[in-house]
Motif scaffolding. Structure first.
Motif, PDB file in Angstrom:
ATOM      1  N   TRP A 142     -35.837 -72.434 113.304  1.00 37.35           N
ATOM      2  CA  TRP A 142     -36.089 -72.121 114.707  1.00 37.35           C
ATOM      3  C   TRP A 142     -37.524 -71.604 114.802  1.00 37.35           C
ATOM      4  O   TRP A 142     -37.837 -70.504 114.377  1.00 37.35           O
ATOM      5  CB  TRP A 142     -35.112 -71.069 115.225  1.00 37.35           C
ATOM      6  CG  TRP A 142     -35.241 -70.892 116.709  1.00 37.35           C
ATOM      7  CD1 TRP A 142     -35.987 -69.958 117.374  1.00 37.35           C
ATOM      8  CD2 TRP A 142     -34.635 -71.711 117.718  1.00 37.35           C
ATOM      9  NE1 TRP A 142     -35.881 -70.144 118.726  1.00 37.35           N
ATOM     10  CE2 TRP A 142     -35.054 -71.212 118.974  1.00 37.35           C
ATOM     11  CE3 TRP A 142     -33.780 -72.802 117.687  1.00 37.35           C
ATOM     12  CZ2 TRP A 142     -34.653 -71.772 120.179  1.00 37.35           C
ATOM     13  CZ3 TRP A 142     -33.372 -73.366 118.886  1.00 37.35           C
ATOM     14  CH2 TRP A 142     -33.803 -72.849 120.116  1.00 37.35           C
ATOM     15  N   ARG A 164     -28.729 -70.234 119.017  1.00 37.35           N
ATOM     16  CA  ARG A 164     -29.741 -71.005 119.731  1.00 37.35           C
ATOM     17  C   ARG A 164     -29.773 -72.449 119.250  1.00 37.35           C
ATOM     18  O   ARG A 164     -30.168 -73.354 120.004  1.00 37.35           O
ATOM     19  CB  ARG A 164     -31.124 -70.381 119.538  1.00 37.35           C
ATOM     20  CG  ARG A 164     -31.265 -68.961 120.090  1.00 37.35           C
ATOM     21  CD  ARG A 164     -32.579 -68.329 119.661  1.00 37.35           C
ATOM     22  NE  ARG A 164     -32.670 -68.190 118.207  1.00 37.35           N
ATOM     23  CZ  ARG A 164     -33.693 -67.637 117.559  1.00 37.35           C
ATOM     24  NH1 ARG A 164     -34.727 -67.156 118.266  1.00 37.35           N
ATOM     25  NH2 ARG A 164     -33.708 -67.543 116.250  1.00 37.35           N
ATOM     26  N   ASN A 169     -41.243 -71.772 117.350  1.00 37.24           N
ATOM     27  CA  ASN A 169     -41.861 -72.101 118.646  1.00 37.24           C
ATOM     28  C   ASN A 169     -40.799 -72.371 119.720  1.00 37.24           C
ATOM     29  O   ASN A 169     -40.912 -73.315 120.509  1.00 37.24           O
ATOM     30  CB  ASN A 169     -42.781 -73.316 118.507  1.00 37.24           C
ATOM     31  CG  ASN A 169     -43.890 -73.079 117.494  1.00 37.24           C
ATOM     32  OD1 ASN A 169     -44.466 -71.997 117.442  1.00 37.24           O
ATOM     33  ND2 ASN A 169     -44.175 -74.087 116.675  1.00 37.24           N
ATOM     34  N   ASP A 170     -39.748 -71.538 119.706  1.00 36.94           N
ATOM     35  CA  ASP A 170     -38.678 -71.604 120.704  1.00 36.94           C
ATOM     36  C   ASP A 170     -37.924 -72.917 120.712  1.00 36.94           C
ATOM     37  O   ASP A 170     -37.391 -73.347 121.742  1.00 36.94           O
ATOM     38  CB  ASP A 170     -39.229 -71.336 122.113  1.00 36.94           C
ATOM     39  CG  ASP A 170     -39.674 -69.887 122.275  1.00 36.94           C
ATOM     40  OD1 ASP A 170     -39.024 -69.010 121.675  1.00 36.94           O
ATOM     41  OD2 ASP A 170     -40.663 -69.654 122.982  1.00 36.94           O
ATOM     42  N   GLU A 171     -37.841 -73.576 119.565  1.00 34.23           N
ATOM     43  CA  GLU A 171     -37.047 -74.793 119.466  1.00 34.23           C
ATOM     44  C   GLU A 171     -36.613 -75.021 118.031  1.00 34.23           C
ATOM     45  O   GLU A 171     -37.202 -74.481 117.090  1.00 34.23           O
ATOM     46  CB  GLU A 171     -37.832 -76.009 119.973  1.00 34.23           C
ATOM     47  CG  GLU A 171     -39.066 -76.335 119.137  1.00 34.23           C
ATOM     48  CD  GLU A 171     -39.787 -77.565 119.648  1.00 34.23           C
ATOM     49  OE1 GLU A 171     -39.373 -78.103 120.692  1.00 34.23           O
ATOM     50  OE2 GLU A 171     -40.771 -77.990 119.001  1.00 34.23           O
ATOM     51  N   GLU A 175     -33.725 -60.705 116.190  1.00 33.04           N
ATOM     52  CA  GLU A 175     -34.176 -61.924 116.856  1.00 33.04           C
ATOM     53  C   GLU A 175     -33.120 -63.019 116.950  1.00 33.04           C
ATOM     54  O   GLU A 175     -33.144 -63.818 117.887  1.00 33.04           O
ATOM     55  CB  GLU A 175     -35.404 -62.490 116.119  1.00 33.04           C
ATOM     56  CG  GLU A 175     -36.624 -61.596 116.149  1.00 33.04           C
ATOM     57  CD  GLU A 175     -37.797 -62.216 115.405  1.00 33.04           C
ATOM     58  OE1 GLU A 175     -37.640 -63.336 114.860  1.00 33.04           O
ATOM     59  OE2 GLU A 175     -38.871 -61.591 115.381  1.00 33.04           O
TER      60      GLU A 175
END
Length: 379
Positions: free
Chosen positions: A231, A353, A233-235, A175
Motif C-alpha cells: 500500500w 484498504r 501513495n494511497d493505492e 496507519e
C-alpha cells in the motif's frame, strides 16, 4: 545518461544504516544484482545489491557514514557512456576512503560477532582468501583474550533493535486498518505425504513441514494477488513476484523477516535449501538488501512454541501477514463422525484498504486447499 544508484529501502524497521564497506571502486564494471556495499543496521549487516548495470563513476558516501533509504550512494555510467566533461578528472576525495577500507575483507557475520565479543578487528589476523577475516578468526582472537569480553555492544544493539521494531509496529497499528481471520487446517494428509517423501531421501535432504506452509502461502498469494503487494501513495501496488517474508527470531532477541523469492514457482526441495540458508544467514547477521526490501507478504510460524494461534502485525508497506500456530491433535467432526486429527490454526492479518473479509476467507481456504493436495506442492 549518468545513472544514480540509491540506498534501497531495507524494511519498515530498518530505514537507515551505516556504510561499513565498499566492494567496488571507480572504474569497476558492475552487473545487475551484484553486491557492491555493506551497510550495518540494527538487525544485520546488509549486503547492498546494485540493480543497474554499468561502470562505477563516483562513490558519493564515505565508509562510516549513516545513510537513509533513498540517498544516492554512487553514480554509474551506462554501457558505452563517457564521463561528462564537467565531472571528469580526478575522482572525488571520498574514493580514497573506500579503497583503504577494502585492504582486506571482513565478512559481515565476522564483523557482527566481533562487535558482540568486543574484539578489535584491526588486531585480528585473517586466514580466509586473500587475508579475509572469518568468524573462526574472530572466535580464536576472543579465546586468546585474557579478560572477559564486554557485552555492552550486544546490549546496545538489542535495545536499538527493540526500539526499531516498536516504532515500525506502532506505525503499522496506527496507519493500517487491520482485520483478522482464522482457519483450522487439517494436516494429516500433508504430514503423511511428507513422511513418505522424506523416507526416500537422505537425512541431509529431508524437508521440514514449514516448507509446505511456505509453498501453500505462496500459491495462495499468487491466486489472490491483493494479499501480495504494497500500500503506497494511497493505492495498492501488486508485487513483481510472490516473495514470502519469513519471520526469523534472532539469538540475541528481536526478529527479521527476509524474503524467499518467487516461492510459488519453486519446488519444495529448493525452498528447503533457501529456507535453511536464509535462517542461517539471518542469525549470523548477514542478509542481502533484496531479501529485506522485497517481501510482498510475510509468514510467521511458531511451530512447536506452545501457542495455538498467532495474530501478527502487518509489516508496512505490505498488506498481509499469515500466521501458523502449533500443530496439535484435535477433535473434529468429519462426515458426521468424530475424529482425532492433527490440525494447525492459520490466521490472516490483512489491510482493509486492499482487501475485505470475504476475499480473506477465500485466501485462507486456498492455503488449506493446497495443503490437502501435497503432490501439487512439489511441482
Amino acid at each position: 545518461m549518468m545513472i544514480e544508484f540509491k540506498m534501497p529501502a531495507l524494511g519498515s524497521d530498518m530505514d537507515e544504516g551505516t556504510l561499513t564497506e565498499w566492494l567496488v571502486k571507480p572504474g569497476d564494471v558492475v552487473a545487475r544484482g551484484q553486491v557492491v556495499a555493506v551497510v550495518e543496521t540494527t538487525k544485520a549487516a546488509v549486503e547492498v545489491e546494485c540493480w543497474q548495470s554499468g561502470t562505477v563513476h563516483e562513490l558519493l558516501v564515505p565508509v562510516g557514514e549513516t545513510i537513509h533509504a533513498g540517498r544516492p550512494l554512487a553514480t554509474l555510467l551506462a554501457a558505452g557512456e563517457s564521463a561528462p566533461t564537467e565531472l571528469s578528472g580526478a575522482p572525488a576525495e571520498i574514493t580514497a576512503t573506500p579503497q583503504s577500507a577494502r585492504r582486506r575483507w571482513v565478512s559481515p557475520a565476522a564483523r557482527r560477532v566481533a562487535a558482540s565479543l568486543g574484539i578489535d578487528l584491526g588486531a585480528v589476523s585473517g586466514t580466509g582468501p586473500q587475508g579475509a577475516v572469518t568468524i573462526a578468526d574472530v572466535e580464536h582472537a576472543a579465546a586468546a583474550a585474557t579478560t572477559a569480553p564486554p557485552h555492552t555492544a550486544t546490549t546496545d544493539r538489542t535495545a536499538q533493535m527493540r526500539r526499531s521494531i516498536a516504532a515500525a509496529m506502532s506505525r503499522s497499528k496506527h496507519e493500517i486498518p487491520h482485520y483478522y481471520l482464522s482457519e483450522e487446517i487439517p494436516m494429516d494428509t500433508a504430514l503423511t505425504w511428507l513422511a513418505d517423501y522424506n523416507s526416500r531421501r537422505p537425512i541431509t535432504e529431508r524437508v521440514l513441514p514449514a516448507v509446505l506452509l511456505v509453498k501453500s502461502v505462496g500459491l495462495a498469494a499468487r491466486r489472490y494477488g491483493e494479499f501480495s503487494g504494497f500500500w503506497q501513495n494511497d493505492e495498492f501496488q501488486a508485487g513483481s513476484g510472490t516473495h514470502v517474508g519469513i519471520a526469523i527470531s534472532l539469538r540475541g532477541g528481536g526478529l527479521v523477516a527476509p524474503a524467499i523469492h518467487d516461492v510459488a514457482d519453486k519446488k519444495i526441495d529448493e525452498l528447503m535449501r533457501d529456507l535453511t540458508d536464509l535462517v542461517a544467514r539471518a542469525r549470523a547477521g548477514s542478509l542481502r538488501s533484496s531479501e529485506v526490501s522485497d517481501p510482498t507478504i510475510t509468514m510467521t510460524n511458531l511451530g512447536d512454541q506452545g501457542v495455538d494461534s498467532v495474530f501478527g502485525v502487518i509489516y508496512p508497506p505490505q498488506v498481509a501477514l499469515v500466521g501458523f500456530g502449533r500443530p496439535a491433535q484435535r477433535v473434529r467432526v468429519v462426515d458426521g463422525g468424530i475424529r482425532v486429527m492433527t490440525t494447525v490454526n492459520a490466521t490472516l492479518s490483512a489491510d482493509h484498504r486492499a482487501s475485505d473479509g470475504h476475499r480473506g476467507a477465500l485466501f485462507l481456504a486456498a492455503i488449506s486447499e493446497h495443503l490437502q493436495l501435497p503432490d501439487e506442492l512439489e511441482k
